[in-house]
Scaffold this motif. Sequence first.
Motif, PDB file in Angstrom:
ATOM      1  N   ARG A  77       0.806  -1.327  -0.105  1.00 32.65           N
ATOM      2  CA  ARG A  77       0.056  -0.023   0.142  1.00 32.65           C
ATOM      3  C   ARG A  77       0.814   1.167  -0.048  1.00 32.65           C
ATOM      4  NH1 ARG A  77      -5.571  -0.748   3.052  1.00 32.65           N
ATOM      5  NH2 ARG A  77      -6.090  -2.929   2.304  1.00 32.65           N
ATOM      6  N   SER A  78       2.177   0.979   0.238  1.00 35.94           N
ATOM      7  CA  SER A  78       2.954   2.428   0.213  1.00 35.94           C
ATOM      8  C   SER A  78       4.288   2.024   0.112  1.00 35.94           C
ATOM      9  CB  SER A  78       2.739   2.925   1.790  1.00 35.94           C
ATOM     10  OG  SER A  78       3.441   2.063   2.795  1.00 35.94           O
ATOM     11  N   TYR A  79       5.328   2.810   0.187  1.00 39.10           N
ATOM     12  CA  TYR A  79       6.585   2.490  -0.031  1.00 39.10           C
ATOM     13  C   TYR A  79       7.745   2.678   1.309  1.00 39.10           C
ATOM     14  CZ  TYR A  79       5.094   3.394  -4.714  1.00 39.10           C
ATOM     15  OH  TYR A  79       4.344   3.157  -5.966  1.00 39.10           O
ATOM     16  N   THR A  80       7.140   2.129   2.503  1.00 38.77           N
ATOM     17  CA  THR A  80       7.896   2.373   3.572  1.00 38.77           C
ATOM     18  C   THR A  80       8.464   1.075   3.924  1.00 38.77           C
ATOM     19  OG1 THR A  80       5.809   1.807   4.895  1.00 38.77           O
ATOM     20  CG2 THR A  80       6.149   4.020   4.473  1.00 38.77           C
ATOM     21  N   ALA A  81       9.430   0.982   4.842  1.00 40.38           N
ATOM     22  CA  ALA A  81      10.043  -0.194   5.407  1.00 40.38           C
ATOM     23  C   ALA A  81       8.979  -1.155   5.746  1.00 40.38           C
ATOM     24  CB  ALA A  81      11.074   0.258   6.491  1.00 40.38           C
ATOM     25  N   GLU A  82       8.190  -0.296   6.700  1.00 39.11           N
ATOM     26  CA  GLU A  82       6.996  -1.383   6.992  1.00 39.11           C
ATOM     27  C   GLU A  82       6.180  -2.224   6.128  1.00 39.11           C
ATOM     28  OE1 GLU A  82       2.826  -0.762   9.471  1.00 39.11           O
ATOM     29  OE2 GLU A  82       4.139   0.456   9.819  1.00 39.11           O
ATOM     30  N   ALA A  83       5.982  -1.234   5.144  1.00 38.19           N
ATOM     31  CA  ALA A  83       5.286  -2.012   3.746  1.00 38.19           C
ATOM     32  C   ALA A  83       6.342  -3.179   2.986  1.00 38.19           C
ATOM     33  CB  ALA A  83       4.850  -0.946   2.505  1.00 38.19           C
ATOM     34  N   GLY A  84       7.652  -2.702   3.205  1.00 32.49           N
ATOM     35  CA  GLY A  84       8.584  -3.886   2.651  1.00 32.49           C
ATOM     36  C   GLY A  84       8.483  -5.073   3.356  1.00 32.49           C
ATOM     37  N   MET A  85       8.387  -4.852   4.707  1.00 32.97           N
ATOM     38  CA  MET A  85       8.347  -6.102   5.544  1.00 32.97           C
ATOM     39  C   MET A  85       7.056  -6.847   5.315  1.00 32.97           C
ATOM     40  SD  MET A  85       9.268  -4.552   9.365  1.00 32.97           S
ATOM     41  CE  MET A  85       9.209  -5.948  10.263  1.00 32.97           C
ATOM     42  N   TYR A  86       5.898  -6.097   5.141  1.00 32.52           N
ATOM     43  CA  TYR A  86       4.615  -6.774   4.820  1.00 32.52           C
ATOM     44  C   TYR A  86       4.845  -7.672   3.567  1.00 32.52           C
ATOM     45  CZ  TYR A  86       0.193  -7.104   2.277  1.00 32.52           C
ATOM     46  OH  TYR A  86      -0.673  -7.639   1.440  1.00 32.52           O
ATOM     47  N   GLY A  87       5.200  -6.866   2.409  1.00 35.23           N
ATOM     48  CA  GLY A  87       5.384  -7.582   1.186  1.00 35.23           C
ATOM     49  C   GLY A  87       6.504  -8.863   1.194  1.00 35.23           C
ATOM     50  N   MET A  88       7.396  -8.638   1.711  1.00 32.18           N
ATOM     51  CA  MET A  88       8.533  -9.786   2.205  1.00 32.18           C
ATOM     52  C   MET A  88       7.634 -11.016   2.884  1.00 32.18           C
ATOM     53  SD  MET A  88      11.451 -10.644   1.204  1.00 32.18           S
ATOM     54  CE  MET A  88      10.519 -11.885   0.449  1.00 32.18           C
ATOM     55  N   ARG A  89       6.975 -10.770   3.932  1.00 34.12           N
ATOM     56  CA  ARG A  89       6.148 -11.906   4.789  1.00 34.12           C
ATOM     57  C   ARG A  89       5.212 -12.534   3.675  1.00 34.12           C
ATOM     58  NH1 ARG A  89       5.495  -7.842   9.041  1.00 34.12           N
ATOM     59  NH2 ARG A  89       7.087  -8.054  10.555  1.00 34.12           N
TER      60      ARG A  89
END
Length: 195
Positions: free
Chosen positions: A97-109
Amino acid sequence: MLHEIKNPRFYDYLIKTNLPTVLATFAFDDRPLPSIHVNEEQAAFDAVLHLINLGHRKINMISGGGFSFGLQRAEGYYRALDSSEIGRDMGRVIFARSYTAEAGMYGMRELLLRGNDFTAIFAATDELAIGAIRVLRDEGIRVPEDVSVIGFDDIDISSYMVPRLTTIRQPLETMGERTAALLHRCITNGKNSET
């Protein structure tokens, strides 16, 4: 819609009033405002081709929504796969949903839950890459020994990571100078024009 404009009325206002405006570091394909930005698609293509030239064939991508640059960078990813006859596998792609580190964590999971083998990740921003690396390390997957990760933007923190993040650098100082010069021309001409 992944590339929706966050505040379309504001951009409509800028266009309608002909207020001198220059967008810096990104552009909207469907809005006639001048901009200074890198060729997002080509830069992403080059990044993914670099991974392919290193021997990677199972390359995941984490991108985001909300701005057209994410879609343009995704197109570069797809084009690199197509040009190398690897082919597209949408099971290897996440649009967060965004380009943040948190979004990267979600995407990787999410990618890990899919269970696909992979040897590399292309992240559409460095922050997405940083989040992805955090999850990989939490799972005992070593970067770069087990999985190569490449980001985009070359934000300051990238060079402080251990190991340093491989990333696509945007020439921000040059882009800033060109943006200021173009804005000056727009003001001088009294309109949003590159001429």
